[in-house]
Motif scaffolding. Structure first.
Motif, mmCIF file in Angstrom:
data_model
loop_
_atom_site.group_PDB
_atom_site.id
_atom_site.type_symbol
_atom_site.label_atom_id
_atom_site.label_comp_id
_atom_site.label_asym_id
_atom_site.label_seq_id
_atom_site.Cartn_x
_atom_site.Cartn_y
_atom_site.Cartn_z
ATOM 1 N N GLY A 1 0.812 -1.208 0.000
ATOM 2 C CA GLY A 1 0.000 0.000 0.000
ATOM 3 C C GLY A 1 0.846 1.258 0.000
ATOM 4 O O GLY A 1 0.556 2.227 -0.707
ATOM 5 N N GLU B 1 2.566 1.787 -3.416
ATOM 6 C CA GLU B 1 1.646 2.322 -4.430
ATOM 7 C C GLU B 1 1.673 3.847 -4.431
ATOM 8 O O GLU B 1 1.699 4.489 -5.489
ATOM 9 C CB GLU B 1 0.236 1.813 -4.155
ATOM 10 C CG GLU B 1 -0.784 2.193 -5.205
ATOM 11 C CD GLU B 1 -2.141 1.564 -4.947
ATOM 12 O OE1 GLU B 1 -3.147 2.184 -5.332
ATOM 13 O OE2 GLU B 1 -2.191 0.469 -4.352
ATOM 14 N N GLY C 1 -0.860 7.989 2.781
ATOM 15 C CA GLY C 1 -1.014 6.569 2.480
ATOM 16 C C GLY C 1 0.230 5.764 2.826
ATOM 17 O O GLY C 1 0.140 4.575 3.146
ATOM 18 N N GLY D 1 0.109 2.549 5.252
ATOM 19 C CA GLY D 1 0.648 1.230 4.916
ATOM 20 C C GLY D 1 1.580 0.694 5.993
ATOM 21 O O GLY D 1 1.523 -0.481 6.356
ATOM 22 N N ASN E 1 -6.928 4.502 2.981
ATOM 23 C CA ASN E 1 -5.895 3.512 2.668
ATOM 24 C C ASN E 1 -5.973 2.297 3.592
ATOM 25 O O ASN E 1 -5.822 1.156 3.132
ATOM 26 C CB ASN E 1 -4.507 4.163 2.765
ATOM 27 C CG ASN E 1 -4.172 4.991 1.546
ATOM 28 O OD1 ASN E 1 -3.759 4.471 0.522
ATOM 29 N ND2 ASN E 1 -4.356 6.296 1.649
ATOM 30 N N ILE F 1 -6.618 -1.668 2.270
ATOM 31 C CA ILE F 1 -5.653 -2.718 2.612
ATOM 32 C C ILE F 1 -6.349 -3.808 3.431
ATOM 33 O O ILE F 1 -6.101 -5.001 3.239
ATOM 34 C CB ILE F 1 -4.450 -2.143 3.391
ATOM 35 C CG1 ILE F 1 -3.697 -1.127 2.544
ATOM 36 C CG2 ILE F 1 -3.477 -3.276 3.778
ATOM 37 C CD1 ILE F 1 -2.606 -0.372 3.302
#
Length: 344
Positions: free
Chosen positions: A96, A99, A212, A216, A266, A270
């Motif tokens: 994540g 990305e 984000g 993650g 986010n 996930i």
């Protein structure tokens, strides 16, 4: 309008390939799908650099989307198929974050290449060849090829797995739709209310995207504390931040709630892919992941229609974000019900 069609065309290719992923997987192994997808991504991405004929670019962008569709689900399921337990959770979180980093780096690359002409900007797709080289060098494939042959039969999802997958795909659609609305409407709120300029809004949205990375990295410890309730909690928080965005009286509160929304967004996505990796057998995981990603794409595609529908009643930001926030809270409760109902 013709340029706008080119921009949206890859999405059609992506969605078509996601629908066909189950069939394609019967004939191509994971390695073949990823190599083919990365080659299509790069080679079709280069086409506007070599040929500026509209219809040639038109065809290349559609095929480009199909190449991305081959990769989308595998980029997630490849982790779930190879890792277990805490290592899987941490790697999904890192994916994540990666990305967000990838989006930032490629956007920066495009901005630099544009100096030399719009055609040259398409050289950014050379990144696909770099990823391909890294994949071929470092991802083991001997066992995977044998597993692919073993899993040719019995790939169908059970009724319970279908319910979970489609339910989570619907949840993902609403989450992505709400996030797109934030990106579309926050600049208007900032400018029309006199809180700041378009550049100010751009800075807020940039920080929202970059958060984000933090999301993650935070996913593993958050999952450890909240377990499968994390999706419900993150979804509810996302809904509340949407409501607060619409009601924010000043730039500071608008900024804080928008950034918090980016974090919750986010974490929610996930969490969806983590639940699928835990509940769906590895032989069917790519199909389930494809359906979930298709839900994400559908949510993004339907944003304009949903905004138009809500706009029939009121175009006020407080009303739009209030409706979406309340819907998101209800969807979070629905997600809780889906996850509990399909628990093994």
């Amino acid at each position: 309008s013709w340029v706008e069609l080119l921009v949206s065309l890859p999405s059609a290719g992506i969605m078509l390939m996601l629908l066909l992923n189950g069939r394609v997987e019967k004939y191509l192994s994971e390695r073949q799908m990823i190599v083919t997808g990365l080659l299509i991504f790069s080679l079709c991405g280069f086409v506007p650099l070599l040929n500026q004929n509209y219809w040639v670019i038109f065809a290349s962008r559609f095929i480009f989307g199909m190449g991305v569709g081959l990769l989308n689900a595998k980029a997630i399921s490849i982790i779930s198929e190879r890792y277990r337990g805490k290592e899987r959770i941490q790697t999904l979180g890192l994916r994540g974050s990666a990305e967000v980093v990838g989006t930032a780096l490629l956007t920066l690359g495009v901005s630099q290449l544009l100096r030399f002409g719009w055609e040259v900007a398409f050289l950014v797709y050379a990144s696909g060849l770099i990823v391909l080289a890294l994949y071929l060098l470092f991802v083991p494939y001997g066992k995977e090829e044998k597993q692919h042959k073993t899993h040719q039969v019995g790939r169908r999802l059970t009724a319970s797995q279908w319910f979970l997958t489609i339910g989570l795909a619907f949840v993902a659609a609403v989450i992505v739709l709400s996030n797109v609305v934030i990106n579309l409407r926050v600049p208007g709120i900032v400018e029309k209310s006199g809180m700041g300029s378009v550049q100010t809004a751009g800075l807020i949205l940039s920080v929202m995207q970059l958060i984000g990375i933090v999301a993650g990295l935070s996913f593993s410890p958050l999952l450890h504390h909240f377990k499968e309730n994390l999706l419900t909690l993150a979804g509810a928080v996302f809904g509340l931040t949407l409501i607060m965005i619409g009601l924010a009286p000043n730039l500071f509160l608008l900024s804080m709630t928008t950034i918090a929304a980016g974090f919750a967004y986010n974490i929610s996505l996930i969490a969806i892919f983590h639940i699928l990796s835990e509940r769906i057998p590895s032989k069917s995981l790519n199909q389930a992941t494809s359906i979930a990603i298709l839900g994400c794409s559908s949510g993004a595609t339907s944003t304009t229609f949903v905004l138009s529908l809500i706009g029939n009643f009121s175009s006020q930001a407080s009303f739009i974000f209030g409706i979406l926030g309340a819907l998101m809270v209800l969807i979070a409760v629905l997600a809780f019900s889906i996850v509990k109902k399909t628990a093994v």
